[in-house]
Design a protein around this motif. Sequence first.
Motif: not given
Lengths: 530, 225
Positions: A403-430
Amino acid sequence: MHLGPRFLLTLKSLPVFVVLLGLYWASQTFYTRHDLTRDHLYSLNQGTLDLLTRVEEPIQIQLFFSRNLPPRFQPVADFVRTLTQEYALHGNGMIQVSEVDPGADEDVRNEAYRLGLSETRANIISKNRQEAVELWFGIAMTRGETGLEAFPSVQSIADLEYDLSSALLRLTQKGKPKIMMVGPTFVEGGGVVFDIQRDIKPIYHQLSMLYDVGQVRLQPETVLDLSKADALIVWGLPWFQPEQMYRVDQYIVSGKPVLLLASGLVVSPNVLVAQALPHSNADAFYAGLGFKVNRTLVSDNQCTKIKYTNVRPPVFKDYPLFPKLTQANGGLDPDFSGTKHLDTVVLPWASDLEIMPREDILPRIIARTSEQAWVQNEGYLIDPDKAPGPTSFGRYILGLALTGRFTSFYGESPPEGVENPDHLVTSQQASTVMVWGSDHVLTQAAQKSTLQWAEHAAGFMTHRSQLGDIDRRDQVFAPIGHVSDAEKNKIRRLSVTVAPALMLLAALGRTIYRRRRNTRPWRGDDPHDT
Amino acid sequence: MFLTVAAKEIRHALNSQFALILALIFVIALALPVFWSHSATNVFVSGLADLTPFFGQLPLYLMVFIPALAMRAWAEERRGGTYELLLSYPLRPRDLVLGKFLGNYSLCLFCLCATMALPLLIFQLGNPDPGPIVGGYLAAFLLSAACLAVALFVGSLTANHITAFILALAALALFMFIQVPSLNFHARFVNVARGIVDTRDLAFYGLVTVSFLYLNIKRLEMGRW
């Protein structure tokens, strides 16, 4: 006109009473409340309060309590009354609480039966004799003519708020929560394919009673859309394509609940072969969440039986590679909402899990083997005739809740080849990710224990995400320890002697002081008296 | 000045056998339901280290104890002929009322504190939640202040002990059993005694105390005329 002094006095008092009334109004309007009890017994948790603000239709909570409850039921009844009154108080006038005694009125009794309630049998001690009595001690929650949630007997109040709030949520939610089941098909030895749609039908049907269940039979080219899912059940992550794994990652980071089945092995039961899963990106993904799947095959003396067909007639034999986790042997966390109502869980061909501490992630062990478990490392043998016995015993983790606020495995941006303008870096809620060390649990879909496991896991994920944290109230009513008759009599004597003795001592002291003061000469007479 | 009156009240009570007997009966009577009775208030019957049932009954005991304590406050002065003398002293009615109130309230507090032996005995038997115990005593202190203010005012209306007692008992019974929850002493007491400290309940008791003390002061001022 001459106004008497009494009349004037009364007139002058009026402003004071106006001020007092004003103070009374202000004190009743602007106030604070503090719950001094252990576990904040009489205060609703924030999750419940948030739920109550969303109640838009009248809800009726009826307490079906016998009038003359035995002494040990009365504190519980008192607590239930107070708690339900809190629901009414915060329910925007939508929640009504009433109490009736079905024992006294046949119509009320029939109504109770209609609502699914019945008498509870309780053993009480009366005049040094144990006797069984039947009493009413149930709760019914209704919405209109169709919505009904019943608690035939209030057994424990430790989770009463969670149970009542869950019931309220089920009564008031519009539409069913959506659960997505996502994972690849299992390829078993001999070309037998574990067909997700065919073989986990029992789980699908069980969950469909309360949820809108969607299935994704994952293929390499499958485009995952998890946007409408309220909860996710995922297995076979090592076989996910990068973009598919990314979608799961973003789902977790968005703060939604996930049930992750993670095994360290590939098992082919038809040819009795097990192999360690090659290390992959999935391991790094798991590490980011706060755990590791070991490449072990767990065995436990506390296990289930399988039908052994190598002999005629077939026999049922203990199969240690199917550990059986029970509440009784401490295999399941009795305090965790997703496991507390489970009696048994069987995890076939499981691998043990290891916690990897992460900042902001709180791990909790929710399932583990008995103390008589052992593991195989490499060269796995799953043939019941050949599987090795223990060289040493240990206890192994098979289930975790992170339980907690998870951080994206992919860091600050999506992996290569994936388009996502709404990429989330860290959870806003637990949020919570539940992990179980066996994806072959899905092959046991026909077993009742597996169905219950799935149902409770789904219930935990969907209700909890909407209810937030609702604390369990442990040790609400502290029982007195064993007390002998001699000790009871001693306590009784002390209760009526200590306080009176102190008072009499004080009175005696006062009397002695007065007598001494009265017998001393008055100082003014004697010039030598200092 | 009111402290002088309060000190006199306390001295008078300490010298009085009546007050001592009353206090002894009060503390013994409160211990009976907790350890001796056959009902659910008895911890040995309920099996729970819980004083909530005890606090649930405390208001009823105070309803009788406080009128008995306060019945002589004004009635004795009137009967003994010292009432007019008292009013002629260079003491404001406010000082007299506050002094009487403080003196009798101190005795009340002393008796309630003496009952703290009961929670100590409960702690020997188990691990009760201290929250309701703290709340219970807080509620008891506030309730006794309010009841005393009511009893003193009602007692100031008559010169007879017994009449003062009966009138005070009736007035407190009205406040204990009134069907309006916001004015019901008992309902508000039970709330605080559970361990829920709500400023609405604290303010209610405070304002009732102040109101009846004020009425008492006005009664004395009228008596001067």
